[in-house]
Design a protein around this motif. Structure first.
Motif, PDB file in Angstrom:
ATOM      1  N   GLU A 192      34.289  15.140  35.432  1.00  0.00           N
ATOM      2  CA  GLU A 192      33.847  13.788  35.784  1.00  0.00           C
ATOM      3  C   GLU A 192      35.021  12.897  36.159  1.00  0.00           C
ATOM      4  O   GLU A 192      34.933  12.085  37.103  1.00  0.00           O
ATOM      5  CB  GLU A 192      33.066  13.176  34.620  1.00  0.00           C
ATOM      6  N   GLN A 193      36.136  13.020  35.449  1.00  0.00           N
ATOM      7  CA  GLN A 193      37.318  12.223  35.763  1.00  0.00           C
ATOM      8  C   GLN A 193      37.904  12.588  37.124  1.00  0.00           C
ATOM      9  O   GLN A 193      38.274  11.707  37.906  1.00  0.00           O
ATOM     10  CB  GLN A 193      38.381  12.425  34.680  1.00  0.00           C
ATOM     11  N   TRP A 195      36.352  14.020  39.627  1.00  0.00           N
ATOM     12  CA  TRP A 195      35.418  13.586  40.680  1.00  0.00           C
ATOM     13  C   TRP A 195      35.596  12.096  40.966  1.00  0.00           C
ATOM     14  O   TRP A 195      35.685  11.684  42.127  1.00  0.00           O
ATOM     15  CB  TRP A 195      33.984  13.880  40.259  1.00  0.00           C
ATOM     16  N   ARG A 196      35.653  11.286  39.917  1.00  0.00           N
ATOM     17  CA  ARG A 196      35.798   9.837  40.103  1.00  0.00           C
ATOM     18  C   ARG A 196      37.122   9.508  40.788  1.00  0.00           C
ATOM     19  O   ARG A 196      37.196   8.573  41.594  1.00  0.00           O
ATOM     20  CB  ARG A 196      35.721   9.120  38.750  1.00  0.00           C
ATOM     21  N   GLU A 199      36.475   9.665  44.303  1.00  0.00           N
ATOM     22  CA  GLU A 199      35.399   8.784  44.773  1.00  0.00           C
ATOM     23  C   GLU A 199      35.817   7.324  44.818  1.00  0.00           C
ATOM     24  O   GLU A 199      35.436   6.580  45.736  1.00  0.00           O
ATOM     25  CB  GLU A 199      34.193   8.962  43.845  1.00  0.00           C
ATOM     26  N   ASP A 200      36.594   6.869  43.855  1.00  0.00           N
ATOM     27  CA  ASP A 200      36.955   5.460  43.704  1.00  0.00           C
ATOM     28  C   ASP A 200      38.200   5.155  44.534  1.00  0.00           C
ATOM     29  O   ASP A 200      39.289   5.672  44.254  1.00  0.00           O
ATOM     30  CB  ASP A 200      37.233   5.176  42.228  1.00  0.00           C
ATOM     31  N   ALA A 253      27.404  15.776  43.000  1.00  0.00           N
ATOM     32  CA  ALA A 253      28.263  15.211  41.956  1.00  0.00           C
ATOM     33  C   ALA A 253      27.947  15.831  40.601  1.00  0.00           C
ATOM     34  O   ALA A 253      26.777  16.065  40.281  1.00  0.00           O
ATOM     35  CB  ALA A 253      28.066  13.699  41.900  1.00  0.00           C
ATOM     36  N   PRO A 254      28.970  16.103  39.793  1.00  0.00           N
ATOM     37  CA  PRO A 254      30.396  15.962  40.073  1.00  0.00           C
ATOM     38  C   PRO A 254      31.075  17.292  40.381  1.00  0.00           C
ATOM     39  O   PRO A 254      32.230  17.493  39.989  1.00  0.00           O
ATOM     40  CB  PRO A 254      30.911  15.398  38.745  1.00  0.00           C
TER      41      PRO A 254
END
Length: 332
Positions: A192-193, A195-196, A199-200, A253-254
């Protein structure tokens, strides 16, 4: 030989193979989650496997081909049904057609893999479920049982290597065929980290900078299929500027992100770096014991374009960026 039992049940239409290994369950599990490791034992020695895709999550797809002594390349696939890390996973196993797509006219079997600890390490039980007695006999006649024996006989050497596939290793790249390049790196952080961090835009602009001496004045991210993205970098001395832009094709995702990519707005960049054309980038994130295995398969227009891209120092730049992702973003 790690196999301790093989049971073919013609009434239940199953073939069950039990094998034991002198390593913890998690080490054995990760060998199946990592395509670099899996391809070292999934095919028998005379038919080594190359995994071109490995989405180890429910609904994901794995594709591979095996190269025979005469140069033949039969292909196979897994459709992932369930994943319960690190105790079990199940897939539908079948054959690829000449077009690289699943061949539904050939037998497809369900395979369940279960892992459990033992006093000396771990035990893996693989059960294959067949639709009919004829199908079981057909695949047996094709050498399925012997192939599994030969393949599993190679696992010990793979799982004994504790360093080659662990976190702390640098970014590595290897060609899969004439057009595909696989880039891998274990990143200390959760799926999750990571992926973010892709994305961010506020995070991307902090780590996706390549070598020192560059800034990222344009960072337009997207993970929505059909949308576009654009990144631009500028050297601190103002002499060079370039960017990449493309369209998002798939997003799950993710775990998986697929997009096109093409260099744009290049100023002061050698022509060779601009000749890769439009690529297809397939990123897969897989949880492993040390963090997240990031696998990026880049599909180039041809072999020449791939070699030109690698010659620019692309992989070294990616390693600098991924190391910065760990130290400046995920460790913050």
């Amino acid at each position: 030989m790690p196999i301790t039992a093989v049971d073919k049940d013609t009434d239940a239409l199953t073939l069950t193979v039990t094998a034991e290994f002198p390593v913890p369950v998690r080490r054995l599990w990760d060998a199946y989650m990592d395509p670099r490791q899996l391809e070292k034992f999934w095919g028998p020695p005379s038919y080594p496997a190359t995994f071109t895709r490995h989405d180890a999550y429910p609904g994901g797809l794995t594709t591979y081909f095996m190269t025979g002594p005469e140069g033949d390349t039969p292909g196979g696939y897994w459709e992932w049904l369930s994943v319960e890390a690190p105790s079990s996973f199940s897939v539908l196993d079948g054959f690829l057609g000449e077009d690289g797509e699943p061949n539904r006219d050939m037998p497809q079997i369900r395979m369940e893999f279960s892992f459990e600890p033992t006093e000396t390490g771990s035990r893996m039980t693989t059960t294959s479920f067949f639709a009919s007695a004829a199908e079981l006999e057909q695949l047996s006649a094709m050498g399925m049982e012997e192939g599994m024996r030969q393949a599993m006989g190679q696992i010990d050497d793979v799982v004994a290597d504790l360093q080659a596939f662990a976190a702390g290793g640098v970014t590595a790249a290897e060609p899969l065929d004439d057009t595909r390049l696989r880039v891998t790196r274990v990143i200390r952080g959760s799926v999750e980290q990571v992926w973010r961090a892709h994305e961010d835009p506020a995070l991307v602009s902090r780590w996706m900078l390549g070598p020192d001496g560059w800034t990222m004045p344009v960072c337009e991210t997207s993970v929505e299929p059909g949308s576009s993205y654009r990144y631009e970098w500028a050297s601190d001395d103002g002499a060079q500027r370039f960017g990449f832009a493309g369209e998002v094709l798939e997003a799950h995702a993710p775990y998986r992100l697929v997009s096109t990519e093409q260099m744009v707005g290049a100023e002061g960049i050698p022509d060779a770096a601009q000749m890769a054309g439009v690529t297809r980038n397939e990123m897969t994130l897989t949880p492993v014991e040390d963090g997240t295995l990031l696998t990026l398969v880049i599909v180039y227009p041809d072999r020449e374009a791939r070699e030109m891209a690698v010659a620019t120092g692309m992989v070294d730049g990616m390693e600098t960026s991924y190391a910065r992702l760990e130290s400046a973003v995920l460790a913050a």
